[in-house]
Design a protein around this motif. Sequence first.
Motif, short mmCIF file in Angstrom:
data_model
loop_
_atom_site.label_atom_id
_atom_site.label_comp_id
_atom_site.label_asym_id
_atom_site.label_seq_id
_atom_site.Cartn_x
_atom_site.Cartn_y
_atom_site.Cartn_z
N LYS A 65 114.09 -54.20 -14.79
CA LYS A 65 115.39 -53.78 -15.43
C LYS A 65 115.55 -52.21 -15.31
N PHE A 66 115.19 -51.68 -13.91
CA PHE A 66 115.38 -50.29 -13.71
C PHE A 66 117.00 -49.85 -13.70
N ASP A 67 117.91 -50.93 -13.72
CA ASP A 67 119.26 -50.53 -13.91
C ASP A 67 119.56 -50.12 -15.08
N ILE A 68 118.63 -50.34 -16.20
CA ILE A 68 118.77 -49.76 -17.72
C ILE A 68 118.32 -48.20 -17.65
N VAL A 69 116.90 -48.26 -17.06
CA VAL A 69 116.35 -46.86 -17.10
C VAL A 69 117.36 -46.01 -16.25
N LYS A 70 117.77 -46.42 -14.77
CA LYS A 70 118.70 -45.53 -14.20
C LYS A 70 119.89 -44.69 -14.93
N HIS A 105 95.38 -56.08 -1.69
CA HIS A 105 96.31 -55.21 -1.67
C HIS A 105 96.83 -55.10 -3.18
N LEU A 106 97.36 -53.89 -3.23
CA LEU A 106 98.08 -53.71 -4.69
C LEU A 106 99.41 -52.79 -4.36
N ARG A 107 100.47 -53.30 -4.45
CA ARG A 107 101.65 -52.66 -4.17
C ARG A 107 102.61 -52.60 -5.41
N PHE A 108 103.47 -51.61 -5.30
CA PHE A 108 104.39 -51.16 -6.62
C PHE A 108 105.83 -51.32 -6.13
N PHE A 109 106.66 -51.79 -6.94
CA PHE A 109 108.13 -52.08 -6.70
C PHE A 109 108.69 -51.16 -8.02
N LYS A 110 109.48 -50.18 -7.90
CA LYS A 110 109.93 -49.48 -8.82
C LYS A 110 111.25 -49.67 -9.44
N GLU A 111 112.08 -49.98 -8.44
CA GLU A 111 113.71 -50.02 -8.65
C GLU A 111 114.12 -51.79 -8.53
N VAL A 112 113.74 -52.29 -9.51
CA VAL A 112 114.10 -53.84 -9.51
C VAL A 112 115.05 -53.81 -10.92
#
Length: 169
Positions: free
Chosen positions: A124-129, A158-165
């Motif tokens: 819900k990064f669209d809301i954050v943005k 592996h540990l990966r991050f996706f912030k702008e979903v």
Amino acid sequence: RSFLSRIASKREEATTARTVSSIDNIKFLHLSVRRKDLSQPIQDVLFTDISGENFRSAKDSSEQCKKLWVLRIADHFVLFFDGERLNDAKERQTERFNGLLLLRRCVDAEMLGKKSNVDVIFSKFDIVKTSETRQDTVSFINEIEATLNHDFQDRFAHLRFFKEVAARP
């Protein structure tokens, strides 16, 4: 699965049906994918269809966590943080705590380990943005990422991050 979020459903608001499977009856979704140019063979992907309530129970109890047997054999585990809740000053600490506790419980119960690939998604990064508190929320998300890296980086393959979903782009 996605019919209620499509125009054909004639709904005024897009929605997604809740998962109803129980921890004793885990269901799977199968998806076959292939490159558009057909240069690679078809890749089959299986997703678990487990209700969020089961993960809340797993977070609170090692016994419940161990009932999620499928985690031990999964190629990937995806941990979601709700960006809308992280954006709310009253909800953000609870959202952070719940995510960290679930991951800790999965490691302590030996459901995830050195062979696990863990992806962390901030949804819900669209809301954050578009929020007035965007900078505070992004800083908070960065703190969560730093904590997860510090506490878990050496525990997984592996540990990966996706912030702008986005919720619904």
